[in-house]
Write an enzyme that holds these catalytic residues in place. Structure first.
Site: not given
Length: 397
Positions: A239, A124, A209
């Site tokens: 994040k 994702f 990622d």
């Protein structure tokens, strides 16, 4: 737009690992905004920095020099493999920059045909068109037109298929060292080392990622650091970098970023003074050795306790996955039902692919709070077992 399946819970304030609803009920938050609030809610150091900067300057645009960008970029490059940084507002934007950087690198070297981005199932990378095409999740692509050219998808962990897939049109390999949404699957260290070697041999760039698994969540600043000789050429982070304030970054070596010249990319809000102030304060906390030692201590406790939970509830929990404080529980009972059982215990956990739930607590979760989380998980397991037994006894319709 009705794009969210929302839980009917509303929170008005948070403190550390606690969230409080509008009617005053407290929940232990082991979601942390899906690995965002890595230093807990209303962290005093971040709040103080935010207030101080908010009274001075919020936004000026990247037409001007922004000293906060230079300070945070230096802190990031000093702590990592990277030589340069592009600041964004989100992880998806950082992924977009990473993909563009990889393709522009080959273009700059006279190989414009090298555009293919090789990724893996269960990944994702965000919700923009390029990010969902890089992920290859059919449910996220449906209705948004034909798949974009230049994206190749392989099975997670299939090293033989990866070696066969890398060819003259390959620009980069993209992966999460620990998958989040895909079911908390962790790449073996030896595979990351082998992928780095493959990239070196073929002139392919390696993109990590680490938006969810990075910035201390595994007990090291980045998850790839658990492997030897496995540093990427490009990495997307976000994040935890803002501790709850929207900020992301694309990091690259000088060589990988050689094609990103003046005018080749940009952002209106990315790297604004407010985000940079919070990001700098957050990174300073996340890079403290004491915090990483604490994370490893809490990880050891969770590992031991969850192993016992699996032994006591083999009919509910099939497997423990993940790495560090990105913990996945693969279930034998529906994961959405289990999340509700946890909420009934006033514990917040996240969902995940492959019928998993994820624990993504703040990195400064205390040992007492970790023990409380285990107790609440046990209560959720009891509820899941009781429901399954009740359904088994129910007469057929």
């Amino acid at each position: 737009m009705g794009v969210y399946s929302r839980t009917p819970l509303a929170f008005e304030r948070g403190e550390g690992a606690r969230l409080y609803t509008t009617d005053g009920e407290a929940y232990l938050d082991c979601m942390a905004g899906i690995a965002v609030n890595a230093l807990g809610h209303a962290n005093p150091k971040l709040v103080a920095v935010l207030k101080a900067q908010a009274e001075k300057l919020w936004h000026v645009s990247n037409i001007f020099t922004i000293p906060g960008q230079e300070k945070l970029a230096k802190a990031l490059t000093d702590a990592t493999f990277a030589d340069e940084v592009f600041f964004t507002n989100s992880g998806a934007e950082a992924i977009e920059c990473a993909i563009k950087t990889a393709r522009k690198y080959h273009w700059a070297k006279g190989r414009p045909e090298r555009i293919d981005i090789v990724g893996f199932d269960g990944s994702f990378h965000g919700r923009t068109l390029a990010a969902v095409n890089a992920s290859g999740n059919a449910s996220y692509l449906e209705g948004f037109g034909p798949p974009m050219p230049g994206f190749v998808h392989l099975k997670f962990g299939d090293m033989e298929a990866l070696r066969a897939a890398v060819g003259p049109t390959t620009a980069a390999i993209i992966l999460e060292p620990v998958q989040g949404e895909g079911g908390a699957r962790s790449w073996p260290a030896e595979d990351l080392t082998a992928i780095r070697k493959l990239c070196d041999e073929t002139g392919t760039l390696l993109i990590y990622d680490e938006i969810q698994c990075g910035l201390g969540r595994t007990g090291k600043l980045f998850a790839y650091e658990w492997a030897d000789d496995a540093a990427p050429d490009i990495m997307a982070i976000a994040k935890a970098l803002g501790g709850g304030f929207p900020v992301g970054a694309c990091l690259a070596t000088a060589e990988a970023g050689r094609g990103m010249t003046v005018g080749s990319h940009g952002s209106t809000y990315g790297g604004n003074p407010l985000a940079m102030a919070v990001g700098e304060a957050s990174l300073a906390e996340l890079t403290r050795p004491e915090l990483m030692a604490h994370v490893r201590e809490i990880v050891g406790y969770f590992t031991q306790q969850l192993s016992g939970l699996t032994e006591r509830y083999p009919d509910v929990v099939e497997e423990i996955r993940g790495k560090g404080l990105l913990i996945g529980l693969k279930l034998r009972t529906p994961n959405r039902e289990f999340m509700q059982h946890a909420r009934d215990q006033h514990l917040l956990i996240a969902g995940g692919g492959d019928n998993c739930v994820r624990l993504l607590p703040p990195l400064n979760l205390t040992l007492a709070e970790a023990s409380e989380a285990i107790g609440k998980l046990e209560g959720a397991c009891e509820a899941a077992r009781a429901k399954a037994q009740s359904q088994a006894r129910a007469p057929a319709a």
